[in-house]
Design an enzyme around this catalytic site. Structure first.
Site, mmCIF file in Angstrom:
data_model
loop_
_atom_site.group_PDB
_atom_site.id
_atom_site.type_symbol
_atom_site.label_atom_id
_atom_site.label_comp_id
_atom_site.label_asym_id
_atom_site.label_seq_id
_atom_site.Cartn_x
_atom_site.Cartn_y
_atom_site.Cartn_z
ATOM 1 N N CYS A 263 89.412 78.231 71.408
ATOM 2 C CA CYS A 263 90.768 78.373 71.966
ATOM 3 C C CYS A 263 91.057 79.698 72.645
ATOM 4 O O CYS A 263 91.489 79.706 73.799
ATOM 5 C CB CYS A 263 91.809 78.155 70.872
ATOM 6 S SG CYS A 263 91.803 76.487 70.264
HETATM 7 C C1 UDX Z 1 92.818 80.351 67.235
HETATM 8 C C2 UDX Z 1 94.262 80.650 66.892
HETATM 9 O O1 UDX Z 1 94.306 81.572 65.783
HETATM 10 C C3 UDX Z 1 95.019 79.374 66.567
HETATM 11 O O2 UDX Z 1 96.375 79.659 66.318
HETATM 12 C C4 UDX Z 1 94.891 78.415 67.767
HETATM 13 O O3 UDX Z 1 95.559 77.202 67.532
HETATM 14 C C5 UDX Z 1 93.426 78.163 68.064
HETATM 15 O O4 UDX Z 1 92.754 79.410 68.296
HETATM 16 P P1 UDX Z 1 90.591 79.813 65.892
HETATM 17 O O5 UDX Z 1 89.926 79.556 67.198
HETATM 18 O O6 UDX Z 1 90.315 78.900 64.755
HETATM 19 O O7 UDX Z 1 92.178 79.831 66.061
HETATM 20 O O8 UDX Z 1 90.125 81.263 65.464
HETATM 21 P P2 UDX Z 1 90.807 82.586 64.926
HETATM 22 O O9 UDX Z 1 90.788 82.613 63.457
HETATM 23 O O10 UDX Z 1 92.076 82.844 65.590
HETATM 24 O O11 UDX Z 1 89.721 83.656 65.449
HETATM 25 C C6 UDX Z 1 89.375 83.692 66.822
HETATM 26 C C7 UDX Z 1 88.376 84.777 67.078
HETATM 27 O O12 UDX Z 1 88.984 86.055 66.987
HETATM 28 C C8 UDX Z 1 87.190 84.817 66.126
HETATM 29 O O13 UDX Z 1 86.021 85.070 66.868
HETATM 30 C C9 UDX Z 1 87.514 85.963 65.193
HETATM 31 O O14 UDX Z 1 86.356 86.569 64.661
HETATM 32 C C10 UDX Z 1 88.245 86.907 66.134
HETATM 33 N N1 UDX Z 1 89.188 87.812 65.460
HETATM 34 C C11 UDX Z 1 90.291 87.310 64.828
HETATM 35 C C12 UDX Z 1 88.994 89.185 65.537
HETATM 36 O O15 UDX Z 1 88.014 89.667 66.133
HETATM 37 N N2 UDX Z 1 89.918 90.025 64.944
HETATM 38 C C13 UDX Z 1 91.011 89.545 64.304
HETATM 39 O O16 UDX Z 1 91.808 90.365 63.811
HETATM 40 C C14 UDX Z 1 91.212 88.150 64.231
#
Ligand code: UDX
Length: 447
Positions: A263
């Site tokens: 996403c």
């Molecule tokens: C995301 C959104 O959080 C969600 O609300 C939407 O509907 C779909 O996309 P998701 O893809 O499951 O969800 O992953 P998420 O937990 O948000 O993490 C996304 C990426 O960001 C990961 O690669 C994670 O490692 C990274 N991340 C997340 C960081 O590098 N730092 C953070 O503080 C949080």
């Protein structure tokens, strides 16, 4: 009252199973026969906690049925949820072909009184300008008058999708006619969450903007991490302090190797392309994207700063999924890291508790191992790429098989790097430099 969900990917299946849990009769529709047969056996095609168990319950008590016939599904349901994928195409725009094809199929059997709910993520204007004309022309019915059209975006995080559906941060319903919006909102009457009814383009925009903001928060943290590293300040402590301001908040300020997944990268690119089509250059979001492209390579540079040329070196990557606790490798940061290592002449070994198989399909040339120990054996260096609990628990003896005990903590999972350093393990971490350039002569840590 029956609800059909068209598209049994991550969002569609989770939504369908959650609605069945809320007491509705749900019919799942997908054209992919393999996917359907796996769901019929009660097995989700991807790993998601609670999903298999709840799917099995729904199948057993017959609240969940499935099939591949969209037209039949439409005829027998009051609500039809569209949850097909909208991937990005080569230019970065949303590819709407699945959505439009599915709308055509729905239109063929659409009759008065139905409500179509779009859950797929789409650029603002898509529902009214592209989906509605197809539904109207192919059915001969009028949107808002004969049938309802509603946009109901999802905000699910993989790994906690069921919880996010049943206990969401908010429910957004965008509607052409208020009464249809209210009917859709009433499906969620038993869920206690802030609820907002808007028009359709606003709901479409809310979804994309939410993900772009999260992405921007992460890139912001990563850029500050790179500065902290240079001057010997710990970015984790900085963000702990910054995040105490509730106007900012601590979540999504974890610096690391960048964001991946199905996403954030996709929605960021879609909003940038959408604004370009409207003659607007979204500079901040472009910067978010460019920080995210560079950030994974920071781990490779850190390796090279210590090991010298990576030619002929063996490097282990721990964590291949796009984040911990999932088997999804879409846009995983492990891919640019592994590709860059290989291009600099290194041999790469990888390990992930859930995603080995999926990553192997993505990059067949690297050697995947069944355990951390196997991946580290004989390695000259290692990069921790996800926040898996088992990586946080690594102790000095776990690194004993390495030829050179050098670890890059790319996600700040190691709680006491100092302890490991005392045992001769060389650790470098994103956002934690060892320079003391801003501490003056006697400046020591408060710890
Ligand atoms: C995301 C959104 O959080 C969600 O609300 C939407 O509907 C779909 O996309 P998701 O893809 O499951 O969800 O992953 P998420 O937990 O948000 O993490 C996304 C990426 O960001 C990961 O690669 C994670 O490692 C990274 N991340 C997340 C960081 O590098 N730092 C953070 O503080 C949080």
């Amino acid at each position: 009252m029956r609800i059909s969900v068209v598209g049994c990917g991550f969002v569609g299946l989770t939504t369908g199973v959650a609605l069945a849990h809320l007491g509705y009769r749900v019919h799942l529709v997908d054209i992919n026969k393999n996917r359907l047969s796996s769901i019929t056996e009660g097995e989700s095609p991807f790993y998601e906690p609670l999903l298999d168990k709840m799917l099995m319950t729904g199948l057993k008590n017959k609240t969940i049925t499935m099939g591949s016939d969209i037209e039949k599904a439409v005829k027998t349901s009051k609500f039809i949820i569209i949850a097909v994928q909208t991937p990005v195409d080569k230019g970065g725009s949303s590819n709407l072909s699945f959505l439009l094809k599915c709308s055509r199929s729905i239109a063929r059997s659409l009759s008065a009184g139905k409500i179509i709910i779009i859950k797929s993520t789409v650029p603002p204007g898509t529902t009214l300008n592209k989906v509605v004309p197809i539904l109207e022309s192919d059915s001969g019915l009028k949107a808002g008058k004969d049938f309802g059209i509603v946009m109901n975006p999802e905000f699910l995080q993989e790994g906690r999708a069921i919880k996010d559906t049943l206990e969401p941060s908010r429910i957004i319903v965008g509607s052409l006619k208020k009464k249809h919006g209210e009917q859709v909102m009433s499906l969620f009457h038993s869920i206690d969450a802030p609820k907002l009814i808007t028009d359709i383009p606003t709901a479409e925009m809310i979804k994309l903007v939410s993900n772009c903001f999260l992405a921007t928060k992460i890139s912001f943290a990563n850029e500050i991490a790179n500065l902290c590293e240079k001057v010997g300040v710990d970015v984790v402590e900085v963000m702990d302090g910054v995040g105490l301001d509730d106007r900012i908040g601590r979540r999504f300020l974890n610096a690391g190797l960048g964001f991946g997944g199905s996403c954030l990268p996709k929605d960021l690119s879609a909003l940038i392309a959408f604004s370009r089509n409207h003659d607007l250059n979204l500079r901040l979001l472009k910067a978010t994207e460019s920080v995210n492209s560079a950030q994974p390579l920071r781990a490779v540079d850190l390796l090279e700063e210590t090991l010298g040329s990576l030619k002929g070196k063996k490097i282990a990557i721990l964590g291949l999924a796009f984040k911990s606790g999932v088997d999804d490798v879409r846009d995983t940061r492990a891919l640019p890291i592994a590709t860059e290592l290989v291009s600099r002449g290194a041999t790469v070994m990888g390990y992930d508790p859930l995603a080995n198989e999926n990553f192997q399909k993505l990059l067949p040339s690297i050697s995947l191992k069944p355990s951390i120990k196997d991946a580290l054996f004989g390695a000259d260096g290692c990069i921790i790429q996800t926040e898996e609990k088992e990586f946080a628990k690594l102790r000095q003896q776990d690194f004993s098989g390495m030829r050179n005990r050098f670890v890059i903590d790319g996600r700040r999972v190691i709680q006491s790097p100092k302890k490991l350093t005392d045992f001769g393990i060389n650790i470098k971490a994103i956002g934690l430099g060892d320079t003391k350039s801003v501490r003056g002569k006697g400046g020591s840590s408060a710890k």
